[in-house]
Design an enzyme around this catalytic site. Sequence first.
Site, PDB file in Angstrom:
ATOM      1  N   HIS A 282       4.747   1.634  -0.031  1.00 60.26           N
ATOM      2  CA  HIS A 282       4.043   0.187  -0.305  1.00 60.26           C
ATOM      3  C   HIS A 282       5.041  -0.890  -1.016  1.00 60.26           C
ATOM      4  O   HIS A 282       5.023  -1.910  -0.554  1.00 60.26           O
ATOM      5  CB  HIS A 282       3.084   0.806  -1.876  1.00 60.26           C
ATOM      6  CG  HIS A 282       2.327  -0.118  -2.026  1.00 60.26           C
ATOM      7  ND1 HIS A 282       0.859  -0.619  -1.681  1.00 60.26           N
ATOM      8  CD2 HIS A 282       2.589  -1.484  -3.115  1.00 60.26           C
ATOM      9  CE1 HIS A 282       0.617  -1.777  -2.407  1.00 60.26           C
ATOM     10  NE2 HIS A 282       1.300  -2.186  -3.181  1.00 60.26           N
ATOM     11  N   GLU A 283       5.729  -0.369  -1.987  1.00 62.57           N
ATOM     12  CA  GLU A 283       6.773  -1.266  -2.634  1.00 62.57           C
ATOM     13  C   GLU A 283       7.822  -1.814  -1.727  1.00 62.57           C
ATOM     14  O   GLU A 283       8.262  -3.065  -1.708  1.00 62.57           O
ATOM     15  CB  GLU A 283       7.506  -0.663  -4.034  1.00 62.57           C
ATOM     16  CG  GLU A 283       6.171  -0.343  -4.955  1.00 62.57           C
ATOM     17  CD  GLU A 283       5.367  -1.452  -5.342  1.00 62.57           C
ATOM     18  OE1 GLU A 283       5.653  -2.620  -5.240  1.00 62.57           O
ATOM     19  OE2 GLU A 283       4.114  -1.190  -6.017  1.00 62.57           O
TER      20      GLU A 283
ATOM     21  N   HIS B  43       6.499  -4.657   0.079  1.00 65.67           N
ATOM     22  CA  HIS B  43       6.507  -5.889  -0.458  1.00 65.67           C
ATOM     23  C   HIS B  43       8.393  -6.504  -0.570  1.00 65.67           C
ATOM     24  O   HIS B  43       8.443  -7.710  -0.170  1.00 65.67           O
ATOM     25  CB  HIS B  43       6.377  -5.558  -2.048  1.00 65.67           C
ATOM     26  CG  HIS B  43       4.932  -5.667  -2.565  1.00 65.67           C
ATOM     27  ND1 HIS B  43       4.022  -6.608  -1.997  1.00 65.67           N
ATOM     28  CD2 HIS B  43       4.113  -4.750  -3.171  1.00 65.67           C
ATOM     29  CE1 HIS B  43       2.835  -6.143  -2.323  1.00 65.67           C
ATOM     30  NE2 HIS B  43       2.825  -5.092  -3.061  1.00 65.67           N
TER      31      HIS B  43
ATOM     32  N   HIS C   8       9.181  -7.820   2.905  1.00 66.85           N
ATOM     33  CA  HIS C   8       8.451  -8.985   2.799  1.00 66.85           C
ATOM     34  C   HIS C   8       9.253 -10.214   2.246  1.00 66.85           C
ATOM     35  O   HIS C   8       9.674 -11.251   2.777  1.00 66.85           O
ATOM     36  CB  HIS C   8       7.167  -9.012   2.573  1.00 66.85           C
ATOM     37  CG  HIS C   8       6.178 -10.033   2.845  1.00 66.85           C
ATOM     38  ND1 HIS C   8       4.988 -10.164   2.445  1.00 66.85           N
ATOM     39  CD2 HIS C   8       6.471 -11.175   3.431  1.00 66.85           C
ATOM     40  CE1 HIS C   8       4.546 -11.323   2.707  1.00 66.85           C
ATOM     41  NE2 HIS C   8       5.409 -12.112   3.328  1.00 66.85           N
TER      42      HIS C   8
END
Length: 596
Positions: free
Chosen positions: A387-388, A391, A394
Site C-alpha cells: 500500500h505505502e 503511494h 506515485h
Amino acid sequence: MSIKERFEIPQQYKWTIEDIYASDDAWEQDLLKAKEYAIKVAEFNGKISKSSTELLDYLTIGDEISILFDNLVNYAQRRLDEDTRSSKYQGMVARLMSVAVELNSNGSFETPELLSMSNDTLEHFYLQTPKLELYRLYIDRVREKKEHILSESEEKIISMTGKMASSPDTIFSMFNDADLKFPDAIDKDGNHHTLTHGTYSTLRKSSDRVLRKSAFENIFTTYGNFKNTIASVLSAQIEQLTFYSKVRNYNSNLEASLDGNHVPIEVYKNLIDAVHDNMHYMYKYVKLRKKILGLKELHMYDMYVPLVKDSDASIDFDTAKREVEQALSVMGDEYIGIYNSAFTQGWIDVYENVGKCSGAYSAGAKVHPYVLLNYNDTLDSEFTLAHEMGHAIHSYYSNRYQPTVYSDYVIFVAEVASTCNESLLMQYLLKNTNDKLRRAYLINYFLEQFRTTIYRQTMFAEFELKINEIVESGQSLTADTLMDIYADLNKLYFGDDVIIDDHIAMEWSLVPHFYYNFYVYQYATGFSAAISLSKRILNEGKSAVDDYINFLKGGCSKNPVELLKGAGVDMSSSSVISSALELFGELIDELDTLIN
C-alpha cells in the site's frame, strides 16, 4: 511482545533522513532562508497584476519556496515521527509552522490580486511573457474560486490563523502518540502482552479470545477515560472547518473540502448511497463469520480474528518485500526498479520503536519518498508495505514528470495507487496457491479488505458527515453525542448477527483521520477504483499499464476525475462502487464453499 528503543533497530531498517539535510544545523540554515523568502514575497504586493515579468518572477519564487519547505517539513516531521516524545523536533516543527504562517500572511495578496485582473490583461501577459503559460492552469484554478475569495486584508487575517487551525490535530497527535499509555492485555493463561497502537492490530487477531477481548476492552476503556477531552479536541477541529467554510461562502464543510480537490459532492454522497444499497453483502459476511467461528454470540472483538487459523503464518520483512515485488512485476521493469530503490536508498523505516509515530504513511519528499511502517510480521503488514509503496511510487513519478507547480497530486487520487498495489498483491497470492486452506485464508483476508476499506471507511465518512452537520447547525458536539452516533452507525453497518459492544462507541476517539478534513471516503473510492484498474492491468497488459503509469505521472495537471478516466475508471458513477461490492458478494460465496 516488547518494543525496542530506536538505537536497538539495525540501520538497514531505518530511513535516511540525512538525504535531505546532513545535520540539524543545515536545516537551521535553510530555515533562515525561508524567513528571507517571507520578506521577499511581501515585496511583490501590488506588482503581480501590473507586470507579466513580475508575475512570472513571483510564481517562480513560489516554486522555490515549495521545494525549500518540502525539505524543511520532511526533515523536521520525519525526525519527530521517529520519536514523538522529542521536544527538540517538536520545537523545530513549531518554529517551521510559525515561518509558514508568516509566509502565507505575506503572500495573502496573491489571490485577490489575481482575481482583480481582467481576462484580456492575463491573455496579454501570456503573449508578452510566454513562460507564464506554464502557470495558466494554476492561475485558472485560483480565479475559478472567485466567489470564495475575500479581500486582501481579510485574506491576510485568514492566513494568520493557520497555526491556530492546526492545533486540534497537533494536540490529538501528541496525546495519542506520545502521552497515551495502555494497560497490558491479558491472555487466557494470565500472561501479559504489551498493548500499543502497533500491537493492538496484532492482538485483536489472536486466536485467544480472552486476549483479544482484553486488548479490545483495555484500549477503549483507556480512551473512554478521556472521552470528554478527546470530544472537545475533535469538536474544535470541526469548529475551525465550519469557520473557514462559512467565511469563504461555502454551503457546507463538505463542499469546502471537496472543492479544494475539484471533486463533486455527488461522489461522496453516491459512495454512501451505494454502500447502503449493498449492505446485504455485509450482513451476509457477518453471518458467515459467526458460522465459521462457531460462536453463539459474535462480538466486535471477534471481527478481526482470521477465519482460517492454520494459515496465519508469520511473514518476515524480507519475504514480504520479495512477494510484493513479484506481484508488481506485471507493471514492468521501470516500476520494479523504482520499487527496489526504496530498499537500497533508505526510503523506508520498517519497525516500531518506543515513541515512534503509530500507523503507516508515505511522504512524497522531493529528494525521494519516505515510507513509515510499523512492520510486525503479519499478512496485514505485507499489504501495508504494498500500500505505502503505491503511494511512494506515485509520488516518485509525479515529482519526476511534473513541474513543481503541478507535482502534488490531490488526495482523492492518492489512495488509488496504494490500493491498486494491494489488489495486485492479492491476485498474485491467490494465483500462486493450490492449497485450499491457504486460498480460503487469502479470500478471507481479501474480504476483510472490502469490509475495512469500503464498508468501514464509508461508515467513518458517514460519521464525519453527521458530526460536521451537527456543528454547522449550531449544536454542540459532546462525547455522549459522538458515542451515540457511532454506536448507531455500527448497528446499521454490521446488522443483527453481531453484538454491538458498548466499548465500540469509543472507537471514533482513536481515528486520526477525523482531523484530516473529509479524508476517509477516499479510501473507499480509491479501493473501488483500484479493483477496476488492477483487473484491467491483469487482463489487458501493456496498454493498461501504460495508461495507469501515465495517470501516476499526472500529478495535479488535470482534475482527479479526469485523470482517472484516462486510466479507465469513471468515478462520477456509483457503478464502480457497486461493481466492487458485487465481487465482495462472490468472494463470500466462494469462502463459504471452501470452508464447507
